[in-house]
Design a protein around this motif. Structure first.
Motif, PDB file in Angstrom:
ATOM      1  N   ARG A   1      -5.653   3.428  -3.963  1.00  0.00           N
ATOM      2  CA  ARG A   1      -6.014   2.013  -4.038  1.00  0.00           C
ATOM      3  C   ARG A   1      -4.943   1.210  -3.319  1.00  0.00           C
ATOM      4  NH1 ARG A   1      -7.913  -1.218  -9.496  1.00  0.00           N
ATOM      5  NH2 ARG A   1      -8.379  -3.220  -8.462  1.00  0.00           N
TER       6      ARG A   1
ATOM      7  N   ASP B   1      -3.060  -2.243  -2.402  1.00  0.00           N
ATOM      8  CA  ASP B   1      -2.750  -3.560  -2.954  1.00  0.00           C
ATOM      9  C   ASP B   1      -1.666  -4.180  -2.086  1.00  0.00           C
ATOM     10  OD1 ASP B   1      -2.150  -5.808  -4.372  1.00  0.00           O
ATOM     11  OD2 ASP B   1      -1.485  -4.764  -6.191  1.00  0.00           O
TER      12      ASP B   1
ATOM     13  N   GLU C   1      -0.800 -10.516 -12.151  1.00  0.00           N
ATOM     14  CA  GLU C   1      -1.522  -9.253 -12.266  1.00  0.00           C
ATOM     15  C   GLU C   1      -0.744  -8.325 -13.175  1.00  0.00           C
ATOM     16  OE1 GLU C   1      -1.069  -6.507  -8.775  1.00  0.00           O
ATOM     17  OE2 GLU C   1      -0.348  -8.352  -7.771  1.00  0.00           O
TER      18      GLU C   1
ATOM     19  N   TRP D   1      -1.666   4.905  -5.221  1.00  0.00           N
ATOM     20  CA  TRP D   1      -1.558   3.518  -4.803  1.00  0.00           C
ATOM     21  C   TRP D   1      -0.893   3.438  -3.432  1.00  0.00           C
ATOM     22  CZ3 TRP D   1      -3.358  -0.870  -7.254  1.00  0.00           C
ATOM     23  CH2 TRP D   1      -3.847  -0.689  -8.561  1.00  0.00           C
TER      24      TRP D   1
ATOM     25  N   ASP E   1      -7.713  -5.290   0.305  1.00  0.00           N
ATOM     26  CA  ASP E   1      -7.356  -4.692  -0.971  1.00  0.00           C
ATOM     27  C   ASP E   1      -8.510  -3.852  -1.510  1.00  0.00           C
ATOM     28  OD1 ASP E   1      -4.846  -5.754  -1.137  1.00  0.00           O
ATOM     29  OD2 ASP E   1      -5.427  -7.514  -2.297  1.00  0.00           O
TER      30      ASP E   1
ATOM     31  N   LYS F   1       0.795   0.213  -0.660  1.00  0.00           N
ATOM     32  CA  LYS F   1       1.075  -1.185  -0.331  1.00  0.00           C
ATOM     33  C   LYS F   1       1.327  -1.267   1.169  1.00  0.00           C
ATOM     34  CE  LYS F   1       6.063  -0.890  -1.318  1.00  0.00           C
ATOM     35  NZ  LYS F   1       6.098   0.576  -1.436  1.00  0.00           N
TER      36      LYS F   1
ATOM     37  N   ASN G   1      -1.049  -7.563  -2.270  1.00  0.00           N
ATOM     38  CA  ASN G   1      -0.665  -8.846  -2.863  1.00  0.00           C
ATOM     39  C   ASN G   1       0.647  -8.717  -3.629  1.00  0.00           C
ATOM     40  OD1 ASN G   1      -3.035 -10.360  -2.068  1.00  0.00           O
ATOM     41  ND2 ASN G   1      -4.153  -9.129  -3.566  1.00  0.00           N
TER      42      ASN G   1
ATOM     43  N   ASP H   1       4.214  -4.444  -9.407  1.00  0.00           N
ATOM     44  CA  ASP H   1       2.836  -4.082  -9.769  1.00  0.00           C
ATOM     45  C   ASP H   1       2.602  -2.593  -9.557  1.00  0.00           C
ATOM     46  OD1 ASP H   1       2.454  -3.704  -7.052  1.00  0.00           O
ATOM     47  OD2 ASP H   1       1.251  -5.500  -6.754  1.00  0.00           O
TER      48      ASP H   1
END
Length: 451
Positions: free
Chosen positions: A353, A355, A391, A266, A323, A268, A357, A438
């Protein structure tokens, strides 16, 4: 003066007194005596060798001095390079002196001396110079190359060559011992090269075709100086230069992607995404992008034990990025400029991935099971906090009246937590705090108020 000695018998009388008819001035048998008081001279003196260039001589070459006297000589001798030379009479007062040059002779202009005596024993002045300014230089030293350099005209790297490039071998000898273009031959990778000369510098070149084998190009330089001394064949440069014929196209054999997030699959905003890849050879120009944004941050980490070139590219994510799964693109060429196939996928199924948000808590409310009012709680009552998340969360912390409580799933993205009130709790408004993170680590921050 010089010439036949004259005589005259003016009167001869016989026994009877009869005089001769005339004076006598000649012998009856044609005998004569010539008076010579002048030193003999050499009218013509020329020096040359049997070398292809008659003004030069090397060890083993013959040096000749041809000379002609102005009168008959009874004795002549010659020294060439301070050594006795053989003198041959050619007739018509012409002579030839000959000497074979030895490795012990001194280099440079070849000296000589001719001594000679005429028929009456008068010696001429020794002759040490030619009459036509001719000269022969003795050179017994093998020529050496002072500079040898090889390179290609490849626009990316002159140490690499690919089909269509030209390879150039540049060299020159030490200035005191020039070499001859016509006697210089060069091969590069077994191919006869075209040799040109500009001043004292020589250049040889060949085009790179499919006939040239791959790998480091070998070469040979054979050369001869003006005296005909052949230098030792040269096959190495003086400056460690080389050219590698690259026939294998580059390829990226292994690719993986990860981030510096606590959870490397992940990312951000503010996280860096890394693409690590291994190529079958060192690469030249590369265009590397993540999510369509080019990044110049590519580091060559060195060669692996398997001789693969190890690279790591990275880019920091920002709030303008979309995203989703992080894509990448690597366009590249090797050091010789040969393009490889674009790399856009990992080889180990790794992914990242993105993200950006920030998760939010919604529908936050608190209620108790007090029989009088759910806004009141007494000792033994259950206080509950209800909320929904925008989420899924990776981590969530819930506190009621300072105590940690575990959230309970109450449906899709809906949660609640409960706590029984005790006599140790202080009177007043019941406090709570919810913090949710998240999967990418984006946090709601501390939420302490109901909706």
């Amino acid at each position: 003066s010089d010439g036949p000695i004259p005589f005259e018998i003016s009167a001869v009388t016989d026994v009877k007194g009869n005089p001769s008819a005339a004076s006598i001035v000649a012998t009856t048998n044609s005998s004569l005596v010539i008076f010579d008081k002048t030193k003999p001279n050499l009218d013509l003196v020329r020096i040359y060798s049997n070398n292809s260039d008659t003004t030069w001589a090397k060890t083993g070459d013959s040096v000749f001095i041809r000379f002609k006297s102005d009168e008959l000589l009874t004795q002549s001798s010659a020294f060439i390079s301070s050594e006795n030379a053989e003198v041959i009479y050619l007739g018509s007062q012409k002579y030839l002196a000959k000497y074979v040059m030895q490795s012990t002779d001194q280099e440079g202009d070849i000296s000589f001396e001719i001594t000679f005596t005429d028929s009456v024993g008068i010696s001429g002045d020794p002759v040490t110079e030619t009459s036509n300014s001719s000269n022969v230089i003795f050179d017994k030293t093998l020529p050496l190359l002072e500079y040898v350099h090889i390179q290609s005209n490849n626009s990316n790297n002159s140490s690499i060559a690919v089909i269509g490039d030209n390879v150039y071998l540049t060299f020159y000898p030490f200035s005191l011992d020039p070499i001859l273009l016509d006697s210089t031959s060069v091969t590069i990778s077994g191919q006869n090269a075209t040799v040109t000369q500009n001043g004292d510098t020589f250049s040889a070149n060949i085009p790179i075709t499919e006939l040239i084998p791959g790998g480091f190009l070998t070469y040979t330089i054979d050369f001869v100086d003006r005296a005909g001394n052949r230098g030792n064949q040269v096959s190495v440069s003086t400056d460690d230069s080389y050219v590698n014929h690259d026939i294998v196209p580059p390829s990226i054999d292994s690719v993986l992607i990860f981030s510096n997030n606590t959870f490397t699959e992940w990312a951000k905003v503010g996280d860096s995404v890394f693409v690590e890849f291994f190529a079958n050879e060192q690469l030249g120009t590369m265009n590397f992008s993540i999510l369509g944004i080019e990044s110049s941050e590519i580091e060559f980490k060195g060669l692996t034990e398997n001789n693969l070139a190890w690279y790591v590219g990275k880019r920091e994510m920002n709030d303008l990025d979309e995203d989703g799964f992080v894509t990448f693109n690597i366009d590249y060429q090797d050091l010789g400029g040969v393009m490889g196939p674009t790399a856009t996928q990992t080889t180990n199924n790794s992914f990242v991935r993105f993200d950006k948000n920030i998760p939010t808590l919604n529908n936050i409310r608190m209620a108790s099971n007090n029989i009088m009012s759910d806004t009141l709680a007494a000792i033994g009552d259950i206080d509950s906090i209800f909320f929904t998340l925008s989420e899924s969360y990776r981590e969530i912390q819930v506190f009621i009246q300072g105590s940690v409580v575990d959230p309970i799933n109450n449906g899709i993205l809906s949660y609640y937590a409960v706590r029984e009130m005790s006599q140790d709790d202080l009177d007043g408004q019941i406090s709570f705090e919810v913090i949710a993170n998240d999967s990418a680590g984006n946090s709601t921050g501390s939420i302490v108020q109901t909706s």
